[in-house]
Design a protein around this motif. Structure first.
Motif, short mmCIF file in Angstrom:
data_model
loop_
_atom_site.label_atom_id
_atom_site.label_comp_id
_atom_site.label_asym_id
_atom_site.label_seq_id
_atom_site.Cartn_x
_atom_site.Cartn_y
_atom_site.Cartn_z
N TRP A 52 0.85 -1.18 0.00
CA TRP A 52 0.00 0.00 0.00
C TRP A 52 0.88 1.23 0.00
CZ3 TRP A 52 -3.91 -1.18 4.49
CH2 TRP A 52 -4.71 -2.25 4.12
N ASP A 56 -3.21 5.13 1.14
CA ASP A 56 -4.08 3.98 1.39
C ASP A 56 -3.98 3.53 2.83
OD1 ASP A 56 -4.89 3.99 -1.25
OD2 ASP A 56 -3.44 2.47 -1.86
N PHE A 57 -2.76 3.48 3.35
CA PHE A 57 -2.55 3.04 4.73
C PHE A 57 -3.21 4.01 5.71
CE2 PHE A 57 0.04 2.50 8.58
CZ PHE A 57 -0.16 1.14 8.78
N VAL A 60 -7.05 3.49 5.76
CA VAL A 60 -7.42 2.28 6.51
C VAL A 60 -7.27 2.53 8.01
CG1 VAL A 60 -6.76 -0.10 6.98
CG2 VAL A 60 -6.95 0.69 4.63
N GLU A 61 -6.20 3.18 8.42
CA GLU A 61 -6.00 3.47 9.84
C GLU A 61 -7.11 4.36 10.40
OE1 GLU A 61 -3.67 2.44 12.14
OE2 GLU A 61 -3.16 0.97 10.60
N MET A 63 -10.19 4.62 9.22
CA MET A 63 -11.41 3.80 9.27
C MET A 63 -11.41 2.89 10.48
SD MET A 63 -11.87 2.99 5.17
CE MET A 63 -12.60 1.44 5.50
N LEU A 64 -10.27 2.28 10.77
CA LEU A 64 -10.18 1.41 11.95
C LEU A 64 -10.37 2.20 13.24
CD1 LEU A 64 -7.25 -0.94 10.93
CD2 LEU A 64 -9.66 -1.55 11.14
#
Length: 75
Positions: A52, A56-57, A60-61, A63-64
């Motif tokens: 990624w 992108d990373f 995702v972080e 969203m988590l």
């Protein structure tokens, strides 16, 4: 087996390795083992698009993080 992979491995080689093709972004992993009949079996995986980028990373972080906050609030 693709020709560019054949050129990188010796016929009797077994094991696991990772290669990149010079002049391109192509990356792949090779796993070679001997089966019950004594023949060498190869598993080749294209790993070019696995990594990624930073954006992108980060997405995702985030969203988590929000998912964790929502779960904490529901508990």
């Amino acid at each position: 087996m693709p020709q560019h992979v054949k050129e990188l491995v010796e016929p009797a080689w077994t094991g696991m390795t990772h290669h990149t093709v010079d002049g391109s972004e192509l990356e792949f992993s090779i796993y070679a083992t001997t089966n019950s009949q004594g023949r060498i079996v190869y598993a080749i995986e294209d790993t070019t698009n696995i990594e990624w980028d930073d954006n992108d990373f980060l997405i995702v972080e985030i969203m988590l993080l929000f998912f964790g906050i929502i779960l904490y609030q529901l508990h």
